[in-house]
Scaffold this active site. Structure first.
Site, mmCIF file in Angstrom:
data_model
loop_
_atom_site.group_PDB
_atom_site.id
_atom_site.type_symbol
_atom_site.label_atom_id
_atom_site.label_comp_id
_atom_site.label_asym_id
_atom_site.label_seq_id
_atom_site.Cartn_x
_atom_site.Cartn_y
_atom_site.Cartn_z
ATOM 1 N N GLU A 1 10.288 8.761 -16.742
ATOM 2 C CA GLU A 1 8.921 9.199 -17.058
ATOM 3 C C GLU A 1 8.528 8.791 -18.472
ATOM 4 O OE1 GLU A 1 8.211 13.242 -14.596
ATOM 5 O OE2 GLU A 1 9.946 13.245 -15.890
ATOM 6 N N SER B 1 15.113 22.259 -16.376
ATOM 7 C CA SER B 1 13.901 23.017 -16.672
ATOM 8 C C SER B 1 14.287 24.330 -17.328
ATOM 9 C CB SER B 1 13.138 23.282 -15.375
ATOM 10 O OG SER B 1 12.280 24.393 -15.529
ATOM 11 N N LYS C 1 16.192 22.651 -11.210
ATOM 12 C CA LYS C 1 15.575 21.358 -11.506
ATOM 13 C C LYS C 1 16.499 20.340 -12.148
ATOM 14 C CE LYS C 1 11.206 20.817 -11.786
ATOM 15 N NZ LYS C 1 10.504 19.731 -11.177
ATOM 16 N N HIS D 1 0.830 -1.221 0.000
ATOM 17 C CA HIS D 1 0.000 0.000 0.000
ATOM 18 C C HIS D 1 0.865 1.273 0.000
ATOM 19 C CE1 HIS D 1 -3.288 -2.754 1.218
ATOM 20 N NE2 HIS D 1 -2.366 -3.263 2.015
#
Ligand code: ARG
Length: 461
Positions: free
Chosen positions: A290, A277, A283, A156
């Site tokens: 991804e 970024s 960043k 979980h």
């Protein structure tokens, strides 16, 4: 460019319809397979006497020289051809003249395209298998170094029981192992010969399909000509394999993304696999992971495309089948990028061992061990669960981890905890908890080493 079927027609094809009909923009990538299939076919036509030896040899030599010329870039496929078969045949005609027109004896584009795509997928299966093996090797190498690295094991997404990192990494090894099994199974059914089925019903010429299969390395000659030109199960099986593999990679990618957040900080990703970024100078984003996660969607899409394409198609060949190629090519291309890219992401990552241990400390994840301890003292598990539940609640209320509870405190919860409170204190440490799980397939370093050996042996098979 002249069509292979002009004779019957008086009018010409509308330009828009031609654009819809032409498959060369995507089936051009099958030219090597198309030529290989034609060489095998022409050889067989010669040895069976369907063509004269001279014609057969002339065609084979023409095809071989065409293959070399296409490979070196000396010639290229005519872009206005209807499909790869037309393009190859027209180039052959330019090289050897009218005898090229004898090549298509006892053959149809229907059995030809089915052969081309099977040959192509067979090589793709082998290339993908190599990438999976390389990935498994990375998991083996990394896990060998992380046998003692403790981190929270989760259910979980909540801390459940401590595990060692090697165990976690090897879980992915076995997923990939099953993927490889599925791939090899699929390859067997890819590796069967449709050529010789003709358009659908076979041919009146005395062809030798076994000879063609032998030349092309197919394990079996497909026994039914109708099925041979109409079957695309092998593509669906491949895409099902690809979807499951992509799902595994996506799960790993998701964990890499989570583990790379400041909140987790279990891993640091190398600059070579991250991006910045345009607006936020600080960043460093895990884009590779991804994209691996994101591209899973296109592979699933390809599977659904093929399943839908095939549903309700009457026997035998229908032009719908031309739509089978792009989804399969896309899935191959996608896997051939995401497998090495995620492999690189993982193999260049730094595991933050101290941070993982810190996350596991004081998280009550050894509560099961305390319950098991009471069971070993003779208490039924249900009661032990209840007692330890109260211990945990007390710990949370007083802001103390299990490891910090002293002997008198523990003793207060149950007489069996008073017998040997030091023993009870020992079992709630992370080290003890992990070491204890020596059952086959468990997380104790001892068990994981045995598992690692099994994985290593499996990889060598
Ligand atoms: N381009 C076709 C395909 O991809 C090749 C077979 C064409 N056959 C035909 N009868 N039009 O399926």
């Amino acid at each position: 460019m002249n069509k292979l079927w002009g004779g019957r027609f008086e009018g010409t094809m509308d330009a828009l319809i031609e654009k819809l009909n032409n498959s060369l923009p995507f089936d051009s990538r099958l030219w090597r397979e198309d030529i290989a299939g034609s060489i095998a076919h022409a050889t067989m036509l010669g040895s069976t006497g369907i063509l004269s030896q001279t014609d057969s040899q002339e065609i084979v030599m023409g095809l071989e020289s065409l293959r070399d010329a296409l490979t070196s870039g000396a010639v290229s496929l005519p872009s206005d051809a209807e499909d790869v078969h037309t393009a190859v045949e027209s180039l052959l005609r330019e090289r050897i003249g009218a005898v090229a027109g004898r090549l298509h004896t006892a053959r149809s584009r229907n059995d030809q395209i089915a052969t081309d795509i099977r040959l192509h997928l067979r090589s793709a299966c082998d290339a993908i298998e190599k990438e999976i093996t390389a990935f498994q090797q990375t998991l083996l190498t990394l896990s060998e170094k992380e046998m003692e690295t403790i981190l929270p094991g989760c259910t979980h997404l909540q801390h459940a029981q401590p595990i060692v990192l090697a165990h976690h990494l090897l879980a992915y090894f076995w997923m990939l192992d099953r993927d490889k099994e599925r791939l090899r199974e699929t390859r067997k059914r890819v590796n069967r010969l449709p050529l010789g089925a003709g358009a659908l019903a076979g041919t009146g010429f005395p062809i030798d399909r076994q000879q063609v299969a032998d030349i092309l390395g197919f394990e079996q000659v497909l026994p039914n000509s109708l099925d041979a030109v109409a079957d695309r199960d092998f593509l669906i099986e491949f895409l099902a394999f690809a979807s499951i593999l992509a799902m595994h990679l996506s799960r790993l990618a998701e964990e890499i993304i989570l583990w790379n957040t400041p909140e987790y900080s279990y891993i640091l990703l190398d600059d070579s696999v991250t991006t910045g970024s345009s607006i936020m100078p600080q960043k460093k984003n895990p884009d590779v992971a991804e994209l691996v996660r994101g591209k899973t969607g296109r592979i699933y899409g390809s599977l659904v495309t093929l399943l839908t394409l095939m549903k309700g198609l009457p026997l035998t060949y229908n032009k719908d089948l031309q739509e089978d190629k792009e989804p399969v090519f896309d899935a191959i291309d996608t896997l051939m990028v995401v497998l090495p890219a995620l492999n690189m992401t993982l193999s260049t990552a730094t595991f933050q061992r101290e941070r993982m241990a810190e996350a596991a400390r004081g998280d009550y994840s050894t509560a099961t061990d305390l319950a098991d301890y009471l069971v070993r003292q003779g208490l039924p598990f249900r009661e032990a669960h209840e007692v330890v539940g109260r211990v945990v609640r007390y710990g949370i209320e007083t802001g103390q981890p299990l490891e910090a509870l002293d002997a008198p405190t523990l003793s207060g919860f149950h007489p069996l905890l008073a017998v040997n409170p030091e023993g009870a204190q020992e079992v709630v440490t992370l080290q003890w908890s992990v070491q204890a799980r020596r059952s086959q397939g468990g997380t104790a370093p001892e068990a994981v080493r045995a598992q690692w050996k099994q994985a290593e042996a499996r990889l060598k098979e």
